[in-house]
Design a protein around this motif. Structure first.
Motif, mmCIF file in Angstrom:
data_model
loop_
_atom_site.group_PDB
_atom_site.id
_atom_site.type_symbol
_atom_site.label_atom_id
_atom_site.label_comp_id
_atom_site.label_asym_id
_atom_site.label_seq_id
_atom_site.Cartn_x
_atom_site.Cartn_y
_atom_site.Cartn_z
ATOM 1 N N LEU A 27 -2.888 -13.151 15.598
ATOM 2 C CA LEU A 27 -2.573 -11.864 14.981
ATOM 3 C C LEU A 27 -1.386 -11.139 15.607
ATOM 4 O O LEU A 27 -0.801 -10.261 14.964
ATOM 5 C CB LEU A 27 -3.806 -10.947 15.031
ATOM 6 N N ILE A 28 -1.034 -11.478 16.841
ATOM 7 C CA ILE A 28 0.030 -10.754 17.531
ATOM 8 C C ILE A 28 1.363 -11.467 17.320
ATOM 9 O O ILE A 28 1.445 -12.688 17.468
ATOM 10 C CB ILE A 28 -0.287 -10.632 19.035
ATOM 11 N N GLY A 228 4.854 0.772 0.497
ATOM 12 C CA GLY A 228 3.554 0.280 0.049
ATOM 13 C C GLY A 228 2.418 0.655 0.977
ATOM 14 O O GLY A 228 1.412 -0.052 1.053
ATOM 15 N N VAL A 229 2.562 1.787 1.676
ATOM 16 C CA VAL A 229 1.540 2.246 2.611
ATOM 17 C C VAL A 229 0.961 3.566 2.097
ATOM 18 O O VAL A 229 1.603 4.615 2.208
ATOM 19 C CB VAL A 229 2.108 2.452 4.030
ATOM 20 N N PRO A 230 -0.224 3.559 1.501
ATOM 21 C CA PRO A 230 -0.807 4.817 1.018
ATOM 22 C C PRO A 230 -1.204 5.723 2.173
ATOM 23 O O PRO A 230 -1.839 5.275 3.134
ATOM 24 C CB PRO A 230 -2.035 4.358 0.226
ATOM 25 N N VAL A 231 -0.801 6.974 2.101
ATOM 26 C CA VAL A 231 -1.188 7.967 3.104
ATOM 27 C C VAL A 231 -1.791 9.168 2.393
ATOM 28 O O VAL A 231 -1.375 9.517 1.281
ATOM 29 C CB VAL A 231 0.015 8.401 3.975
ATOM 30 N N GLY A 232 -2.758 9.788 3.052
ATOM 31 C CA GLY A 232 -3.439 10.919 2.441
ATOM 32 C C GLY A 232 -2.644 12.205 2.495
ATOM 33 O O GLY A 232 -2.719 13.026 1.579
ATOM 34 N N ASP A 233 -1.847 12.387 3.573
ATOM 35 C CA ASP A 233 -1.139 13.653 3.732
ATOM 36 C C ASP A 233 -0.083 13.502 4.810
ATOM 37 O O ASP A 233 -0.072 12.517 5.557
ATOM 38 C CB ASP A 233 -2.126 14.765 4.109
ATOM 39 N N VAL A 246 8.500 14.832 22.221
ATOM 40 C CA VAL A 246 8.569 14.672 20.766
ATOM 41 C C VAL A 246 7.927 13.356 20.372
ATOM 42 O O VAL A 246 7.978 12.370 21.098
ATOM 43 C CB VAL A 246 10.038 14.725 20.271
ATOM 44 N N ASN A 247 7.318 13.346 19.176
ATOM 45 C CA ASN A 247 6.647 12.124 18.717
ATOM 46 C C ASN A 247 6.195 12.314 17.272
ATOM 47 O O ASN A 247 6.237 13.425 16.724
ATOM 48 C CB ASN A 247 5.442 11.802 19.604
ATOM 49 N N ALA A 248 5.767 11.238 16.678
ATOM 50 C CA ALA A 248 5.092 11.244 15.376
ATOM 51 C C ALA A 248 4.238 9.991 15.346
ATOM 52 O O ALA A 248 4.461 9.054 16.113
ATOM 53 C CB ALA A 248 6.097 11.257 14.224
ATOM 54 N N TYR A 249 3.247 9.972 14.481
ATOM 55 C CA TYR A 249 2.402 8.781 14.397
ATOM 56 C C TYR A 249 1.692 8.750 13.053
ATOM 57 O O TYR A 249 1.621 9.752 12.333
ATOM 58 C CB TYR A 249 1.386 8.736 15.543
ATOM 59 N N VAL A 250 1.204 7.574 12.710
ATOM 60 C CA VAL A 250 0.336 7.397 11.547
ATOM 61 C C VAL A 250 -1.030 7.011 12.098
ATOM 62 O O VAL A 250 -1.152 6.026 12.823
ATOM 63 C CB VAL A 250 0.857 6.317 10.589
ATOM 64 N N SER A 251 -2.043 7.790 11.795
ATOM 65 C CA SER A 251 -3.373 7.518 12.343
ATOM 66 C C SER A 251 -4.363 7.281 11.214
ATOM 67 O O SER A 251 -4.131 7.649 10.057
ATOM 68 C CB SER A 251 -3.853 8.686 13.211
ATOM 69 N N GLY A 252 -5.469 6.663 11.594
ATOM 70 C CA GLY A 252 -6.544 6.449 10.640
ATOM 71 C C GLY A 252 -6.431 5.124 9.911
ATOM 72 O O GLY A 252 -5.410 4.440 9.946
ATOM 73 N N ILE A 253 -7.529 4.774 9.272
ATOM 74 C CA ILE A 253 -7.615 3.558 8.467
ATOM 75 C C ILE A 253 -8.118 3.950 7.092
ATOM 76 O O ILE A 253 -9.073 4.718 6.965
ATOM 77 C CB ILE A 253 -8.568 2.525 9.096
ATOM 78 N N LYS A 286 1.735 -0.810 7.911
ATOM 79 C CA LYS A 286 2.085 -1.896 6.996
ATOM 80 C C LYS A 286 1.610 -3.244 7.525
ATOM 81 O O LYS A 286 1.079 -4.078 6.783
ATOM 82 C CB LYS A 286 3.600 -1.923 6.797
ATOM 83 N N ASP A 287 1.812 -3.466 8.814
ATOM 84 C CA ASP A 287 1.446 -4.749 9.421
ATOM 85 C C ASP A 287 0.010 -4.761 9.949
ATOM 86 O O ASP A 287 -0.399 -5.731 10.601
ATOM 87 C CB ASP A 287 2.418 -5.088 10.547
ATOM 88 N N GLY A 288 -0.721 -3.684 9.691
ATOM 89 C CA GLY A 288 -2.137 -3.653 10.066
ATOM 90 C C GLY A 288 -2.386 -3.570 11.551
ATOM 91 O O GLY A 288 -3.418 -4.049 12.037
ATOM 92 N N ASP A 289 -1.463 -2.939 12.307
ATOM 93 C CA ASP A 289 -1.634 -2.902 13.759
ATOM 94 C C ASP A 289 -2.870 -2.114 14.182
ATOM 95 O O ASP A 289 -3.535 -2.475 15.163
ATOM 96 C CB ASP A 289 -0.381 -2.316 14.423
ATOM 97 N N VAL A 290 -3.172 -1.038 13.457
ATOM 98 C CA VAL A 290 -4.385 -0.276 13.787
ATOM 99 C C VAL A 290 -5.613 -1.134 13.533
ATOM 100 O O VAL A 290 -6.549 -1.182 14.346
ATOM 101 C CB VAL A 290 -4.440 1.031 12.971
ATOM 102 N N LEU A 291 -5.605 -1.846 12.408
ATOM 103 C CA LEU A 291 -6.742 -2.709 12.080
ATOM 104 C C LEU A 291 -6.847 -3.858 13.080
ATOM 105 O O LEU A 291 -7.949 -4.188 13.552
ATOM 106 C CB LEU A 291 -6.585 -3.258 10.663
ATOM 107 N N ILE A 292 -5.698 -4.445 13.429
ATOM 108 C CA ILE A 292 -5.705 -5.535 14.414
ATOM 109 C C ILE A 292 -6.224 -5.033 15.757
ATOM 110 O O ILE A 292 -7.056 -5.679 16.405
ATOM 111 C CB ILE A 292 -4.287 -6.120 14.568
ATOM 112 N N GLY A 293 -5.732 -3.877 16.173
ATOM 113 C CA GLY A 293 -6.207 -3.307 17.434
ATOM 114 C C GLY A 293 -7.699 -3.030 17.403
ATOM 115 O O GLY A 293 -8.403 -3.226 18.399
#
Length: 420
Positions: A27-28, A228-233, A246-253, A286-293
């Motif tokens: 997976l990595i 192609g990455v659906p986000v809620g908000d 400074v930073n930004a991130y995409v969290s959640g599944i 997109k690459d499912g890193d949160v899911l892989i982690g």
């Protein structure tokens, strides 16, 4: 622990460990994208202002001793509590007012041991805060810092109490098969935390407001849609209440996924660089890193529980800890010591995995936006605002860095721009 329990636990440990290793290998992204050559990194280093490079190294030199001491003291405390009767005596003392009730020992004793292990590193956390204030990265006074520490301890206490009650409830209900249910429960807990952390834990520490309608919000949502990455908000976090970083991130599944941008990033960076940071974070989704982690973390948790079950047959270790059985609440400190050692030993590998995922997300951001120049300027801005050591010593980088260095990331952008 009987051989009838220890042998199947060892088989499960071995099988799950092999599955974990195989999943990590598959997976990595170990080879792609390749790490830019050292010559390209040195060229990138030459592009950075000398003042930025010097400030980052000065700040890192001020921060590292406290970090290393906290790590060492925390490990020593865990080993002293777990490999001597001291930890089991604390557990027994906490249960004594309740007649030595098993649940009281498990929850109250476990939390007492956990809190003590954290308190010994508190002076180093305070030391870290003084350095952050001195260098202007922290905007918190001591009152705000203390509130955050208290919140962190409270979250740990709630989660710890639930985990301890569940674990020792299982060992009572299924004395021979507890490790199967505990390993399954630990894996499911990792998955659950990935789902609920953005909506239950993050708001404890920050306030989140929807980003105001405007060109930037529209651009970020369009970027996510194009990717192609659906986000809620798209949310803005009030990071400025505690930091100038400074930073930004995409969290959640799935349904909990959202883009989060620090208000400090909005204040410091132009819109195209904000979009570049978000494009990088979208790469993780997109690459499912949160899911892989999450999958790797769940497997690791299950492996650890099975390993603990195997160690439960080591009577000499139990005697040293002052516990009659690995399933006794008196062995809580021993369990925490085992987890601490496993965590320390696995940290370099976890960081290596993280760096490869971050490199892939960098490449994704450059490809998605088609703008390696903005990526390079964004990396310089991040290094300046966060006072990063842009080119840390190789050994410290290998052991402790979860992200590629700034010079590696800028070099990768330059190689990409040249068609490499």
């Amino acid at each position: 622990m009987s051989q009838a329990v220890r042998q199947p636990a060892f088989i499960a440990f071995a099988v799950l460990l092999l599955v974990l290793i195989a999943a990590t290998v598959v997976l990595i992204p170990w080879q792609h994208p390749p790490t830019p050559p050292r010559s390209a990194q040195l060229a990138a280093l030459g592009e950075l202002p000398a003042s930025v490079v010097a400030k980052g190294k000065e700040f890192a030199a001020a921060m590292r001793p406290g970090g290393y001491l906290a790590m060492a003291v925390g490990l020593i405390a865990a080993l002293v509590l777990g490999l001597t009767p001291f930890g089991s005596k604390i557990v027994a003392a906490c249960g004594r007012p309740f007649g030595g009730h098993r649940l009281a020992e498990a929850v109250l004793g476990g939390l007492a041991v956990l809190l003590l292990a954290q308190l010994v590193t508190l002076p180093f956390a305070a030391w870290r805060h003084t350095i952050l204030v001195r260098y202007g990265l922290s905007t918190q006074n001591w009152g705000g810092w203390a509130v955050d520490v208290a919140k962190s301890y409270a979250v740990t206490a709630v989660l710890g109490a639930v985990a301890l009650a569940a674990f020792y409830g299982l060992t009572r209900l299924a004395p021979r098969l507890w490790w199967i249910f505990a390993a399954t429960g630990a894996a499911l807990l990792v998955v659950l935390m990935s789902l609920i952390y953005p909506v239950l834990i993050e708001p404890v520490f920050n306030k989140f407001e929807p980003m105001a309608d405007g060109p930037l919000r529209t651009e970020l949502l369009a970027l996510a849609e194009r990717d192609g990455v659906p986000v809620g908000d798209v949310l803005v976090a009030d990071a400025s209440r505690r930091t100038r970083a400074v930073n930004a991130y995409v969290s959640g599944i799935g349904p909990t996924r959202r883009i989060v941008v620090y208000d400090t990033l909005l204040d410091e960076a132009p819109d195209d660089e904000v979009a570049m940071v978000v494009a990088h974070e979208l790469g993780h989704a997109k690459d499912g890193d949160v899911l892989i982690g999450t999958v790797l973390g769940a497997l690791g948790a299950a492996v650890t529980v099975c390993g603990i079950a195997v160690l439960g047959g080591w009577t000499g270790l139990l005697r040293r800890a002052g516990a009659g059985s690995i399933t006794s609440p008196r062995a809580i400190a021993l369990l925490l010591a085992i987890v601490a050692v496993v965590g320390l030993v696995s940290t370099p590998l976890q960081n290596l995995v993280s760096r490869r995922a971050e490199s892939r997300a960098d490449e994704h951001a450059i490809t998605l936006t088609g703008d390696p120049g903005t990526f390079a300027s964004m990396q310089q801005r991040l290094a300046t605002a966060n006072m990063s050591d842009v080119d840390p010593p190789w050994l410290l980088f290998w052991l402790f860095s979860s992200h590629p260095s700034t010079v590696q990331r800028i070099a990768a952008a330059r190689v990409h721009a040249d068609g490499g």
